[in-house]
Design an enzyme around this catalytic site. Sequence first.
Site, PDB file in Angstrom:
ATOM      1  N   ASN A 209       5.188 -85.623 -80.858  1.00  0.00           N
ATOM      2  CA  ASN A 209       5.801 -84.998 -79.680  1.00  0.00           C
ATOM      3  C   ASN A 209       7.051 -85.764 -79.297  1.00  0.00           C
ATOM      4  OD1 ASN A 209       5.098 -87.140 -77.679  1.00  0.00           O
ATOM      5  ND2 ASN A 209       3.035 -86.581 -78.344  1.00  0.00           N
ATOM      6  N   LYS A 288       1.524 -84.985-100.878  1.00  0.00           N
ATOM      7  CA  LYS A 288       2.365 -83.977-100.235  1.00  0.00           C
ATOM      8  C   LYS A 288       1.859 -82.581-100.622  1.00  0.00           C
ATOM      9  CE  LYS A 288       7.157 -82.521-100.021  1.00  0.00           C
ATOM     10  NZ  LYS A 288       8.430 -82.542-100.730  1.00  0.00           N
ATOM     11  N   PRO A 304     -10.124 -88.432 -79.583  1.00  0.00           N
ATOM     12  CA  PRO A 304     -10.834 -89.030 -78.438  1.00  0.00           C
ATOM     13  C   PRO A 304      -9.878 -89.206 -77.270  1.00  0.00           C
ATOM     14  CG  PRO A 304     -10.428 -90.665 -80.174  1.00  0.00           C
ATOM     15  CD  PRO A 304      -9.997 -89.328 -80.722  1.00  0.00           C
ATOM     16  N   ASP A 305     -10.389 -89.091 -76.052  1.00  0.00           N
ATOM     17  CA  ASP A 305      -9.559 -89.341 -74.871  1.00  0.00           C
ATOM     18  C   ASP A 305      -9.668 -90.833 -74.555  1.00  0.00           C
ATOM     19  OD1 ASP A 305      -8.551 -89.598 -72.191  1.00  0.00           O
ATOM     20  OD2 ASP A 305      -8.636 -87.410 -72.080  1.00  0.00           O
ATOM     21  N   ILE A 306      -8.613 -91.563 -74.854  1.00  0.00           N
ATOM     22  CA  ILE A 306      -8.654 -93.038 -74.781  1.00  0.00           C
ATOM     23  C   ILE A 306      -8.928 -93.494 -73.350  1.00  0.00           C
ATOM     24  CG2 ILE A 306      -7.317 -95.142 -75.196  1.00  0.00           C
ATOM     25  CD1 ILE A 306      -5.675 -93.490 -77.260  1.00  0.00           C
ATOM     26  N   PHE A 322      -1.243 -91.190 -66.688  1.00  0.00           N
ATOM     27  CA  PHE A 322      -0.001 -90.441 -66.516  1.00  0.00           C
ATOM     28  C   PHE A 322      -0.282 -88.989 -66.847  1.00  0.00           C
ATOM     29  CE2 PHE A 322       4.120 -92.502 -65.790  1.00  0.00           C
ATOM     30  CZ  PHE A 322       3.661 -93.785 -65.520  1.00  0.00           C
TER      31      PHE A 322
HETATM   32  O1  C5P Z   1      -4.905 -85.001 -70.683  1.00  0.00           O
HETATM   33  P1  C5P Z   1      -3.516 -85.520 -70.677  1.00  0.00           P
HETATM   34  O2  C5P Z   1      -3.018 -85.825 -72.058  1.00  0.00           O
HETATM   35  O3  C5P Z   1      -2.520 -84.784 -69.874  1.00  0.00           O
HETATM   36  O4  C5P Z   1      -3.716 -86.891 -69.888  1.00  0.00           O
HETATM   37  C1  C5P Z   1      -2.724 -87.797 -69.756  1.00  0.00           C
HETATM   38  C2  C5P Z   1      -3.314 -89.175 -69.581  1.00  0.00           C
HETATM   39  O5  C5P Z   1      -4.421 -89.399 -70.429  1.00  0.00           O
HETATM   40  C3  C5P Z   1      -2.300 -90.209 -69.989  1.00  0.00           C
HETATM   41  O6  C5P Z   1      -2.538 -91.367 -69.227  1.00  0.00           O
HETATM   42  C4  C5P Z   1      -2.612 -90.398 -71.450  1.00  0.00           C
HETATM   43  O7  C5P Z   1      -2.118 -91.631 -71.959  1.00  0.00           O
HETATM   44  C5  C5P Z   1      -4.124 -90.323 -71.457  1.00  0.00           C
HETATM   45  N1  C5P Z   1      -4.699 -89.799 -72.701  1.00  0.00           N
HETATM   46  C6  C5P Z   1      -5.482 -90.623 -73.490  1.00  0.00           C
HETATM   47  N2  C5P Z   1      -6.058 -90.152 -74.627  1.00  0.00           N
HETATM   48  C7  C5P Z   1      -5.887 -88.855 -74.992  1.00  0.00           C
HETATM   49  C8  C5P Z   1      -5.121 -87.998 -74.200  1.00  0.00           C
HETATM   50  C9  C5P Z   1      -4.534 -88.504 -73.063  1.00  0.00           C
HETATM   51  O8  C5P Z   1      -5.624 -91.818 -73.176  1.00  0.00           O
HETATM   52  N3  C5P Z   1      -6.456 -88.426 -76.096  1.00  0.00           N
END
Ligand code: C5P
Length: 398
Positions: A209, A288, A304-306, A322
């Site tokens: 992105n 490739k 995973p959502d860190i 953020f």
């Molecule tokens: O869900 P969204 O991507 O909008 O959330 C943004 C926040 O979540 C940011 O702080 C981003 O760094 C964190 N994030 C994360 N892991 C992900 C997606 C988002 O830590 N997979």
Amino acid sequence: METANPKRILLGVTGGIAAYKAAELVRTLIKQGFVVQVAMTQAATQFITPTTLQALSGHPVLINQWDAADSGMAHIASGRAADAIVIAPATADFIAKLAHGLADDLLSALCLARDCPLLVAPAMNVQMWSNPATQRNIAQLAADGVPLLGPASGDMACGETGMGRMLEVTELADGIVAHFQRKLLAGVNLLMTAGPTYEAIDAVRGITNRSSGKMGYAIAQAAHAMGAQVTLVSGPVALPAPAGVERVSVNSALEMADAVNRRAARADIFIGVAAVADYRPSAPSAQKIKKSDAALTVELVPNPDIIASLASLPNAPFCVGFAAESENLHEYAQAKRRAKRLPLLAANLAQTAIGADDNELILFDDDGEHLLPRADKPALARALLRHVAQLYRKGKPA
Ligand code: C5P
């Protein structure tokens, strides 16, 4: 500087080839809100004219100790008006004078008579720098509590390469700003993420992105200046690591999660600024992928959502998220803060934030909303961290 009372810098320019950078330094400091008064040695006037520095600083340049125009007390008065004296460039000769307390010209007299901090940015040839006499003098300045800004290693005007180059103007300005920063995060271990992630499709292609990393890097730098120990887990960006910050470079969201999880137990505060990809290709090809006429489907699986997994740990660090939204900012940001169980979330409009040099943030916490008005990203980073420090300290048992 955000203060209503601007800080006054007395910039001392001594006679080295790096003196040409003093002009840009004056402009940069003024842009950051400092009031700058320049003083030069006679030798410095051989490298850059007082007229240039007078025009840029807006104040007559001090050079001559015996100038009849002042009361003869310029060496006391100018030093007393300053909040800091910065010598940039500082030649080996001038450093020797500082180390020994000599005061045979206006600038060295100003330094000896000062009652404010002195910061020194050495600039000299590599042999002069490594000479034991210079090293003795540098050690003496350190013992006297005089902070050094640099030097750096690199190519020199004399054609040699090595230690002794003056720091670049932005690095000098950062060091000066850091000097004035209140150490609101002293003793705090700050872990953070920044930049985009890169999710491989095959050996050469991937999904990423437009995050530039500028906001995250500005926060890392400001946090370091406020006294925090900063570890910055960064996706691929074109920015240098801020001085004093430990950078861990990663590519994918999985690598970022792993790097964060390994360090989470030691973190007091976590700030997730990275634009982490929500999905990754389920089976990236090691080779490739060859072109064909058939449609190509790439299956994506969620990453995973860190920050969410960190925030749900029993001994979770203070987590700051953020959110970049393209619409319904308030509603989406509040929902995200609740879903991820974050004490603080900073939200902005993606259209105006990504890649830009300035930004505007709305902070959401238990007390409601707080607007951080449009400012450049370093100023915004400092404002955000003041809020973070306040909430973090409030939540800590005394
Ligand atoms: O869900 P969204 O991507 O909008 O959330 C943004 C926040 O979540 C940011 O702080 C981003 O760094 C964190 N994030 C994360 N892991 C992900 C997606 C988002 O830590 N997979």
